[in-house]
Motif scaffolding. Structure first.
Motif, mmCIF file in Angstrom:
data_model
loop_
_atom_site.group_PDB
_atom_site.id
_atom_site.type_symbol
_atom_site.label_atom_id
_atom_site.label_comp_id
_atom_site.label_asym_id
_atom_site.label_seq_id
_atom_site.Cartn_x
_atom_site.Cartn_y
_atom_site.Cartn_z
ATOM 1 N N LEU A 264 0.819 -1.212 0.000
ATOM 2 C CA LEU A 264 0.000 0.000 0.000
ATOM 3 C C LEU A 264 0.853 1.263 0.000
ATOM 4 C CD1 LEU A 264 -2.774 -1.077 2.557
ATOM 5 C CD2 LEU A 264 -3.022 -0.834 0.074
ATOM 6 N N GLY A 265 2.173 1.078 -0.002
ATOM 7 C CA GLY A 265 3.069 2.224 -0.121
ATOM 8 C C GLY A 265 3.644 2.730 1.188
ATOM 9 N N TYR A 266 3.437 1.990 2.278
ATOM 10 C CA TYR A 266 3.956 2.436 3.563
ATOM 11 C C TYR A 266 5.403 1.963 3.725
ATOM 12 C CZ TYR A 266 -0.736 3.952 4.703
ATOM 13 O OH TYR A 266 -1.954 4.609 4.688
ATOM 14 N N GLU A 267 6.299 2.717 3.093
ATOM 15 C CA GLU A 267 7.727 2.407 3.151
ATOM 16 C C GLU A 267 8.289 2.597 4.551
ATOM 17 O OE1 GLU A 267 9.994 1.497 0.450
ATOM 18 O OE2 GLU A 267 8.055 0.884 -0.353
ATOM 19 N N GLY A 268 7.510 3.260 5.422
ATOM 20 C CA GLY A 268 7.958 3.454 6.798
ATOM 21 C C GLY A 268 8.215 2.153 7.522
ATOM 22 N N VAL A 269 7.621 1.056 7.043
ATOM 23 C CA VAL A 269 7.870 -0.252 7.652
ATOM 24 C C VAL A 269 9.363 -0.573 7.615
ATOM 25 C CG1 VAL A 269 7.476 -2.734 7.426
ATOM 26 C CG2 VAL A 269 5.568 -1.150 7.135
ATOM 27 N N PHE A 270 10.025 -0.216 6.510
ATOM 28 C CA PHE A 270 11.456 -0.492 6.378
ATOM 29 C C PHE A 270 12.288 0.384 7.313
ATOM 30 C CE2 PHE A 270 9.915 -1.697 2.060
ATOM 31 C CZ PHE A 270 10.297 -3.031 2.090
ATOM 32 N N ALA A 271 11.720 1.535 7.704
ATOM 33 C CA ALA A 271 12.480 2.485 8.518
ATOM 34 C C ALA A 271 12.239 2.317 10.013
ATOM 35 C CB ALA A 271 12.122 3.919 8.105
ATOM 36 N N ILE A 272 11.291 1.458 10.395
ATOM 37 C CA ILE A 272 11.028 1.253 11.816
ATOM 38 C C ILE A 272 12.309 0.789 12.502
ATOM 39 C CG2 ILE A 272 9.951 -0.414 13.381
ATOM 40 C CD1 ILE A 272 8.169 1.891 12.932
ATOM 41 N N ARG A 273 12.646 1.463 13.565
ATOM 42 C CA ARG A 273 13.896 1.189 14.288
ATOM 43 C C ARG A 273 13.933 -0.260 14.752
ATOM 44 N NH1 ARG A 273 17.148 4.927 16.300
ATOM 45 N NH2 ARG A 273 15.511 6.506 16.075
ATOM 46 N N ARG A 274 14.997 -0.959 14.426
ATOM 47 C CA ARG A 274 15.128 -2.354 14.811
ATOM 48 C C ARG A 274 15.413 -2.469 16.299
ATOM 49 N NH1 ARG A 274 13.447 -4.993 10.295
ATOM 50 N NH2 ARG A 274 14.430 -6.876 11.100
ATOM 51 N N ALA A 275 14.877 -3.502 16.921
ATOM 52 C CA ALA A 275 15.109 -3.731 18.347
ATOM 53 C C ALA A 275 16.555 -4.142 18.581
ATOM 54 C CB ALA A 275 14.165 -4.816 18.865
ATOM 55 N N HIS A 276 17.075 -3.787 19.745
ATOM 56 C CA HIS A 276 18.393 -4.277 20.135
ATOM 57 C C HIS A 276 18.288 -5.770 20.413
ATOM 58 C CE1 HIS A 276 20.051 -0.304 20.187
ATOM 59 N NE2 HIS A 276 19.268 0.120 21.152
ATOM 60 N N LYS A 277 19.090 -6.548 19.754
ATOM 61 C CA LYS A 277 18.943 -7.995 19.797
ATOM 62 C C LYS A 277 19.068 -8.569 21.206
ATOM 63 C CE LYS A 277 18.252 -8.568 15.405
ATOM 64 N NZ LYS A 277 16.919 -8.988 14.914
ATOM 65 N N LEU A 278 20.095 -8.144 21.940
ATOM 66 C CA LEU A 278 20.307 -8.704 23.266
ATOM 67 C C LEU A 278 19.212 -8.243 24.230
ATOM 68 C CD1 LEU A 278 22.048 -10.464 25.040
ATOM 69 C CD2 LEU A 278 23.525 -8.487 25.481
ATOM 70 N N THR A 279 18.846 -6.973 24.158
ATOM 71 C CA THR A 279 17.763 -6.459 24.992
ATOM 72 C C THR A 279 16.478 -7.221 24.729
ATOM 73 O OG1 THR A 279 18.734 -4.240 25.019
ATOM 74 C CG2 THR A 279 16.393 -4.415 25.554
ATOM 75 N N ASP A 280 16.195 -7.456 23.464
ATOM 76 C CA ASP A 280 14.985 -8.178 23.089
ATOM 77 C C ASP A 280 15.030 -9.614 23.610
ATOM 78 O OD1 ASP A 280 12.469 -8.180 21.648
ATOM 79 O OD2 ASP A 280 13.417 -9.514 20.212
ATOM 80 N N LYS A 281 16.172 -10.245 23.537
ATOM 81 C CA LYS A 281 16.313 -11.624 24.001
ATOM 82 C C LYS A 281 16.111 -11.723 25.506
ATOM 83 C CE LYS A 281 19.309 -15.672 23.384
ATOM 84 N NZ LYS A 281 20.548 -16.172 22.738
ATOM 85 N N ILE A 282 16.666 -10.773 26.248
ATOM 86 C CA ILE A 282 16.519 -10.779 27.703
ATOM 87 C C ILE A 282 15.073 -10.504 28.100
ATOM 88 C CG2 ILE A 282 17.186 -9.580 29.830
ATOM 89 C CD1 ILE A 282 19.947 -9.177 28.547
ATOM 90 N N THR A 283 14.417 -9.626 27.357
ATOM 91 C CA THR A 283 12.998 -9.367 27.621
ATOM 92 C C THR A 283 12.180 -10.628 27.437
ATOM 93 O OG1 THR A 283 13.227 -7.055 26.910
ATOM 94 C CG2 THR A 283 11.004 -7.969 26.969
ATOM 95 N N GLU A 284 12.498 -11.415 26.402
ATOM 96 C CA GLU A 284 11.798 -12.680 26.180
ATOM 97 C C GLU A 284 12.059 -13.660 27.321
ATOM 98 O OE1 GLU A 284 9.548 -13.886 23.938
ATOM 99 O OE2 GLU A 284 9.397 -11.752 23.471
ATOM 100 N N ILE A 285 13.283 -13.680 27.820
ATOM 101 C CA ILE A 285 13.600 -14.544 28.954
ATOM 102 C C ILE A 285 12.749 -14.151 30.158
ATOM 103 C CG2 ILE A 285 15.390 -15.099 30.658
ATOM 104 C CD1 ILE A 285 17.431 -14.901 28.367
ATOM 105 N N MET A 286 12.595 -12.864 30.378
ATOM 106 C CA MET A 286 11.782 -12.393 31.499
ATOM 107 C C MET A 286 10.318 -12.775 31.325
ATOM 108 S SD MET A 286 13.424 -8.663 32.355
ATOM 109 C CE MET A 286 15.110 -8.550 32.991
ATOM 110 N N LYS A 287 9.833 -12.747 30.097
ATOM 111 C CA LYS A 287 8.441 -13.126 29.846
ATOM 112 C C LYS A 287 8.204 -14.598 30.131
ATOM 113 C CE LYS A 287 6.049 -11.603 26.445
ATOM 114 N NZ LYS A 287 5.544 -11.277 25.099
ATOM 115 N N GLN A 288 9.213 -15.420 29.888
ATOM 116 C CA GLN A 288 9.072 -16.862 30.049
ATOM 117 C C GLN A 288 9.468 -17.339 31.450
ATOM 118 O OE1 GLN A 288 7.621 -18.581 27.654
ATOM 119 N NE2 GLN A 288 7.580 -16.778 26.323
#
Length: 278
Positions: free
Chosen positions: A155-179
């Protein structure tokens, strides 16, 4: 103008469709929230009312029958504004690996959020996702979320490509906390799970401008906010679930983080009692 997202709003309210695949925020009074922790990339569809967002000096308003896509590993100011005592937003979280990279390898300047208009195709795609959310397994829901992303791009929303990527380690630790029991795990436990020494873990997190304490605090506050917005649990129960031994400590920390107490926020969701006509 008729609310074109009425079908999405109706589906999101059906008890038979309630699942962890989406959430609904529906206060009847205005909510002003500071530093809202966005733990995962999230698509928010505004079915009624307005949402004002502020991040790093940038302020925009998302109106009804629009959507906002917000990057994960992010904190953002929000104002949820009911119109005629109605604010209704549907939230769908995405995993970071569900966001695409450009085929040519080029990267866009990262953004914290972008706003777009709903149309017939997008409304139908979201409605179908809600309808299957309670019965489809997670692996199939993941495919449907990727389809929503692909639709946004088509639909033309190129902003999807520009969405800031999550920090990999931070994201992994957050998942550990969820589980896990997020509020009792320590750095030694996390180090073993991520396969890093404690010193290396500290260094890697410093490179991502965070720490175990900050990740745990964001997780606590994000969980507390979500429970207050989506459940009728007593605040004492929510405080306990978020690892606080006393309600007073929980309330003080919540107020410091969001600029509003848990009790004040809960009141924004209470039904309005209109005077009876004689």
């Amino acid at each position: 103008m008729a609310n074109q997202t009425a079908n999405i709003k109706d589906l999101s309210q059906r008890e038979t469709l309630q699942s962890d695949a989406f959430s609904v925020y529906a206060p009847v009074y205005q909510q002003n929230l500071l530093n809202v922790p966005i733990l995962k990339p999230v698509l928010i569809i505004i079915c009624s009312g307005e949402k004002q967002l502020e991040s790093k000096g940038r302020a925009e308003t998302c109106y009804h029958d629009q959507f906002v896509f917000i990057a994960g590993s992010n904190s953002i100011g929000m104002r949820n504004i009911p119109k005629d005592y109605s604010y209704h937003a549907v939230l769908i979280e995405f995993e970071d690996d569900e966001l695409p990279l450009k085929d040519n390898g080029e990267t866009s300047d990262p953004v914290d959020f972008f706003i777009g208009d709903m149309n017939a195709l997008l409304r139908e795609s979201i409605a179908q996702f809600l309808e299957i959310s309670a019965v489809y397994p997670e692996e199939l829901l993941k495919l449907r979320r990727k389809e929503i992303i692909s639709l946004l791009i088509s639909l033309g929303y190129e902003g999807v490509f520009a969405i800031r990527r999550a920090h990999k380690l931070t994201d992994k630790i957050t998942e550990i906390m969820k589980q896990s029991d997020a509020y009792s795990i320590n750095i030694s436990y996390i180090s073993r799970l991520v396969g890093l020494s404690e010193s290396t873990l500290h260094r890697r997190l410093k490179e991502e401008n965070t720490s175990i304490k900050e990740i745990k605090d964001r997780f606590r506050m994000g969980t507390a906010l979500h429970l207050i917005q989506t459940t009728d649990l007593p605040l004492g129960v929510i405080a306990d679930r978020c690892g606080y031994q006393t309600h007073s400590k929980f309330s003080m920390r919540f107020k410091k983080h969001f600029g509003i107490t848990p009790a004040e926020l809960k009141k924004t969701r209470q039904a309005i009692v209109l005077p009876q006509s004689e």
